[in-house]
Scaffold this motif. Structure first.
Motif, short mmCIF file in Angstrom:
data_model
loop_
_atom_site.label_atom_id
_atom_site.label_comp_id
_atom_site.label_asym_id
_atom_site.label_seq_id
_atom_site.Cartn_x
_atom_site.Cartn_y
_atom_site.Cartn_z
N ILE A 1 2.46 36.91 2.84
CA ILE A 1 3.73 36.59 3.58
C ILE A 1 4.70 36.09 2.56
N ARG A 2 5.94 36.29 2.84
CA ARG A 2 6.99 35.77 2.06
C ARG A 2 7.23 34.37 2.25
N PRO A 3 7.45 33.50 1.17
CA PRO A 3 7.63 32.05 1.42
C PRO A 3 8.78 31.67 2.27
N SER A 4 9.74 32.73 2.40
CA SER A 4 10.92 32.15 3.41
C SER A 4 10.59 32.65 4.88
N ARG B 1 -0.17 48.00 -5.31
CA ARG B 1 1.06 47.57 -5.55
C ARG B 1 1.31 46.08 -4.93
N PRO B 2 0.67 45.15 -5.72
CA PRO B 2 0.91 43.71 -5.10
C PRO B 2 2.46 43.31 -5.11
N PRO B 3 2.54 42.44 -4.35
CA PRO B 3 4.03 41.70 -4.04
C PRO B 3 4.18 41.03 -5.50
N ILE C 1 6.51 38.61 -5.83
CA ILE C 1 6.64 37.26 -5.66
C ILE C 1 5.58 36.31 -5.62
N ILE C 2 4.47 36.83 -5.53
CA ILE C 2 3.25 36.19 -5.69
C ILE C 2 2.20 36.60 -6.76
N GLU C 3 1.93 35.62 -7.49
CA GLU C 3 1.17 36.16 -8.48
C GLU C 3 -0.27 35.16 -8.47
N LEU C 4 -1.50 36.15 -8.60
CA LEU C 4 -2.91 35.70 -8.32
C LEU C 4 -3.34 35.35 -9.68
N GLY C 5 -4.58 34.79 -9.63
CA GLY C 5 -5.34 34.66 -11.10
C GLY C 5 -5.79 35.53 -11.45
N GLY C 6 -6.34 35.53 -12.76
CA GLY C 6 -6.96 36.73 -13.65
C GLY C 6 -6.13 36.77 -14.83
N HIS C 7 -6.81 37.86 -15.61
CA HIS C 7 -5.88 38.42 -16.88
C HIS C 7 -4.45 39.03 -16.28
N ALA C 8 -3.45 39.06 -17.54
CA ALA C 8 -2.38 39.35 -17.10
C ALA C 8 -2.32 40.72 -16.56
N ASP C 9 -3.19 41.79 -16.92
CA ASP C 9 -3.14 43.16 -16.55
C ASP C 9 -3.94 43.35 -15.32
#
Length: 991
Positions: free
Chosen positions: A626-629, A603-605, A607-615
């Protein structure tokens, strides 16, 4: 006395003049050639050699050599063949008319390679001052200023000089106006050499001036110009020393590489038919040689190709990785000497063949034990009788146990030489050895690097932090290079050197057996990126249990409001773990403690997208997020931007390194995707523009310590190249107290601002004082700045004023530099009430500065927006032109205005000469086109043009002239029209 006898007598006299009665030379060179005739005139060098060579290059030639084409052109030959023919003809002429001793000419043709003559201690300004004395011109005259300020073009009234940046060319322009000799002089090459020997042996300005007077009396301006080039060792004649040596003798380059001695090359190889034996082609003890050099590598991404050039074999695919040291290349020679204190004699030479034995030592003990030798008595194994070592002399700081920059080396060596105790603190010279070229009477250059290294380990034990064997890593794949490069980046080192262990040592060569690898930011990097931290990675070892590296990202939409799907959303960009100190980790931990969350890959956050394929975007997954705020903004360095599927952006930073924590910024101030892409485009465009300059810099083999050029900045603009040395005296005599970084219009650190001030002659202090001339600079309202404001004793200037002054000085090339007056809104951070009114006078009602050029479109737009929509005052042409004159824009420099304000009366010819009438009609047109007025009556005329040859009649009253008008000849008007500007009237005036 017969002519041949006279020639022989002159030759003998000249030989004694050049070499004296030196029995040591006869003993050292018993078979040296003797010239039966006097050397050629000095002018033959540039008439038969220098000028023809420059003609053959088809490039811009110096003014002194531009007057006539060389006699040896050959259109059917390539430029290289033409140059060889010119050199061969000159050498053949020398052999025929002088003899086989070519050394007197060789040391003038390639003076930068002459190690027998000491340095003159004269640079351009010193020579200019001497020439001003010799020619007896006023030091405040235009000509004197043009020589002193030889780098500045177009700063004088009489047109723009074509020799800007060429000191010898500027001297030619001045000397050609006042020559004592118009034809070529009578000094021979031998006489010039003996006089230059005298010049190199004196440091007195009076004696130097006396020697230059001798040259001035016996040489014409063109000869003096080439003499100046020889003294400065800046020939640039279109042929390299390699070409000249090769034409002199097939083995000349080989002998020079092992000896660095032009005299030996000329005297031992005077007969092209006599070749060196194999035993004579190797380096020898106590004789300086030209070392092997590492090839340049400017494409960091081609590690695999670089390794392929190191010639791996199926049996041995190894290569060596060494750290590139920031020091001075040095060779150490040691030989047994029973008469020497300690039994050994040492020699030290730099890459440029400068003898440093006086500094580092000649013996183990006694007065001539220097900054190194007295500490290395136990450095060598007992069986070593003689040895030659190749390495790097660096500065080591014992207090921090780390290498220090090259600029501190000589100071550290002098201090260590004077310090008679073995101090365990402070800075000291350290010799890092990476090659052994000679051991116990055996030459090792024909052996492989691997074998030479074994010999080095068997002969040198080393002394800790005095003389050490430089370590290397044996690698087998190009993938092992990048981790090592990351390490040296983190340690602020200069780079790496890759070496082929199967290679032999090749004197004075750059080849693919040794390749230097530098992070691109060493030459291209400027400012950094401000990014928000979105992830953390736990470390190991002493960093276990805490974050040792961090994942940084870009905001998708920094303007999104809370509740919007894009609010706080970030794309991963890079991972950074280098450059942090203990204090940095502590600060980050203190600001983020309790706000981290474990990363759940199921269950990745959102608001934070990592690298790799879309799936399955899980590349470079952090241990915690950590949340940017709740997070922090960090400023990071990088070498470049490269493609990568490991991060969501599809891009990443190459060799990122932490610079500082931006505690002054909120998370919304970090870079967004759009801002980053704009910066990337700007950086790539600027990089492409500067790539040619960078390659030229490498091809000329300049020092690696050049100014750093910008790549990416944390803002919306690029910044100027960082200053690396003295640029001007713009701030000479001023003292600056710089309190903060610069925020606008571009971001600059406090250190960068201080470097700019120092580079332009200013002095930096780190605290305020009662000094009335102190310039206080700030761009942030920090506590210490607010405290100074409350005292109400100093104006506080914004940092942009420093850059505005520098830009204005660079824009006004040719004008004397001046400091810009302060502008209330642009330059003043805090302004004393008493000075408010005075500073407002420096700008007009719209805020446009009287003394400063507008910098960019935004500033122009702001000024225009503050102006009234309609102007009530009509444009008045004469008033406008008068205003230009008031602001120093001389109308006489514009062709269609150069006669503005003149009222010209043409006097009649006594003989009613038809030619005069035609010339007067043409001149009448010139006057009208250039803004002047031709009048028919004498009254009110400013200039009266008198027919050539009738000035005497004019002075006797036979020619109709006006009483107060200036009388000039027709030649003055024609000269003004030809030059495109109003020239001095004195040469054409009789009134």
């Amino acid at each position: 006395m017969a002519d041949s006898d006279m020639a022989d007598a002159d030759a003998v006299k000249e030989q004694k003049l050049m070499y004296g009665d030196d029995a040591e030379l006869d003993e050292k060179y018993p078979n040296r050639p003797q010239n039966p005739r006097k050397t050629l005139p000095f002018h033959s060098l540039f008439q038969d050699l220098f000028n023809p060579l420059l003609d053959s290059t088809k490039k811009n030639r110096p003014p002194a050599a531009r007057r006539r084409a060389g006699p040896h052109g050959a259109s059917n030959l390539s430029p290289h063949e033409a140059r060889r023919n010119i050199i061969e003809r000159f050498i053949a002429k020398w052999r025929k008319e002088v003899g086989h001793d070519f050394y007197p000419a060789m040391r003038l043709v390639i003076p930068e390679k002459d190690r027998d003559r000491a340095m003159y201690g004269l640079k351009e300004k010193a020579i200019a001052k001497i020439l001003i004395k010799v020619t007896k011109i006023n030091k405040d005259s235009e000509d004197a200023k043009s020589m002193i300020n030889w780098k500045l073009p177009g700063m004088f009234q009489r047109g723009v000089s074509s020799s800007a940046g060429d000191f010898a060319g500027r001297c030619f322009e001045v000397l050609s106006k006042r020559p004592l000799k118009t034809g070529v002089g009578d000094m021979s090459i031998g006489e010039v050499n003996s006089t230059l020997d005298q010049l190199s042996q004196t440091g007195s300005e009076e004696q130097q001036t006396s020697i230059f007077k001798r040259f001035y009396r016996r040489m014409n301006p063109e000869e003096l110009t080439w003499l100046i080039r020889i003294i400065l060792r800046q020939m640039k004649i279109g042929a390299t020393e390699k070409t000249i040596l090769d034409i002199w003798h097939p083995d000349a380059e080989t002998l020079f590489n092992i000896s660095s001695n032009l005299r030996r090359v000329c005297w031992e190889l005077y007969d092209p038919k006599l070749r060196l034996d194999g035993d004579d082609t190797g380096i020898t003890l106590m004789q300086c040689f030209q070392p092997q050099l590492a090839a340049f590598q400017n494409k960091i991404g081609s590690f695999d190709k670089m390794v392929a050039k190191l010639k791996p074999t199926p049996e041995d695919d190894s290569f060596w990785i060494e750290e590139k040291l920031d020091g001075e290349r040095m060779q150490l020679h040691m030989v047994e000497d029973p008469d020497a204190p300690g039994g050994m004699l040492f020699g030290f030479w730099s890459r440029k063949a400068k003898d440093y034995a006086y500094l580092y030592g000649k013996h183990f003990d006694g007065e001539e034990a220097g900054a190194l030798t007295r500490f290395i008595k136990n450095c060598f194994t007992p069986n070593v009788r003689n040895i030659i070592l190749d390495g790097e002399m660096i500065t080591w700081d014992m207090d921090v146990d780390h290498i220090v920059g090259f600029g501190t080396l000589k100071t550290a060596a002098i201090s260590e030489k004077e310090n008679r105790t073995d101090s365990k603190t402070g800075q000291r010279p350290l010799f890092r050895v990476f090659d052994c070229l000679y051991l116990n009477d055996r030459l090792l250059t024909p052996y492989t690097l691997h074998d030479r290294r074994n010999a080095l380990k068997s002969a040198v034990k080393g002394v800790h932090r005095r003389l050490e064997i430089h370590p290397f890593i044996e690698a087998h794949s190009y993938t092992e290079i990048e981790p090592e490069l990351r390490k040296v980046v983190a340690q602020s080192s200069e780079g790496l050197v890759l070496k082929n262990p199967r290679s032999m040592y090749r004197l004075n060569e750059r080849n693919d057996d040794w390749v230097k690898v530098k992070p691109e930011y060493m030459s291209e990097f400027g400012e950094s990126l401000d990014c928000v931290v979105v992830g953390g990675y736990f470390g190991s070892g002493h960093r276990g249990g805490a974050h040792s590296s961090f994942l940084c990202g870009l905001l998708v939409n920094k303007n999104a409001k809370e509740g919007d799907p894009e609010y706080e959303k970030c794309y991963s960009l890079f991972k950074v773990g280098g450059g942090f100190s203990r204090e940095d980790y502590a600060n980050i931990r203190g600001r983020t403690e309790g706000k981290w969350k474990d990363f759940d890959q199921r269950r990745p956050p959102p608001i934070i997208e990592l690298g790799g394929h879309a799936d399955n975007r899980q590349h470079e997954r952090p241990d915690q997020w950590i949340r940017p705020s709740d997070s922090i903004v960090v400023e990071c360095k990088a070498a470049s931007v490269e493609a990568s599927d490991k991060f969501r952006m599809g891009l990443t930073l190459r060799f990122p390194r932490f610079k500082q924590l931006r505690s002054d910024k909120q998370w919304t101030d970090a870079l967004s995707i759009s801002e980053f892409m704009e910066l990337k485009d700007n950086a790539e465009r600027e990089h492409d523009e500067k790539e040619k300059e960078f390659k030229i810099e490498q091809s000329r083999r300049k020092k690696a310590r050049t100014s750093k050029k910008p790549l990416i900045v944390a803002g919306n603009d690029t910044v100027s190249t960082a200053y690396a040395g003295p640029e001007s005296k713009l701030f000479d005599g001023l003292t600056f107290f710089i309190m903060t970084d610069q925020l606008n219009p571009v971001k600059k650190s406090k250190a960068e601002l201080e470097a700019m001030v120092k580079a332009n002659g200013g002095k930096i202090v780190q605290r305020d004082s009662t000094d009335e001339g102190l310039i206080v600079v700030a761009d942030k309202r920090l506590v210490k700045v607010q405290s100074l404001e409350k005292r109400d004793t100093n104006n506080i200037i914004k940092p942009v004023w420093i850059q505005d002054c520098i830009r204005q000085a660079e824009a006004d090339v040719g004008a004397l530099p001046f400091l810009l007056p302060f502008e209330p809104n642009r330059h003043m951070f805090y302004l004393l009430d008493a000075e408010q009114e005075g500073f407002e006078e420096n700008v007009d009602d719209s805020g446009d500065a009287y003394a400063r050029d507008i910098q960019d479109v935004d500033e122009m737009r702001a000024i225009l927006s503050s102006m009234p929509k309609k102007f009530e005052v009509k444009f008045e042409r004469e008033a406008f032109l008068g205003q230009l004159e008031d602001h120093g824009q001389a109308l006489s420099r514009l062709k269609n205005y150069m006669f503005s304000g003149m009222r010209v009366y043409f006097s009649s010819s006594i003989d009613r000469d038809r030619e005069w009438e035609i010339s007067a009609t043409l001149a009448n047109n010139y006057i009208g086109f250039a803004g002047g007025v031709v009048v028919d009556a004498r009254k009110g005329a400013t200039h009266v043009v008198v027919p050539d040859g009738q000035e005497k009649q004019a002075s006797n009253g036979h020619v109709d002239v006006a009483g107060l008008a200036r009388m000039v000849g027709m030649g003055w008007i024609e000269k003004c029209w030809q030059e495109g500007t109003r020239v001095d009237e004195e040469r054409f005036q009789w009134g």
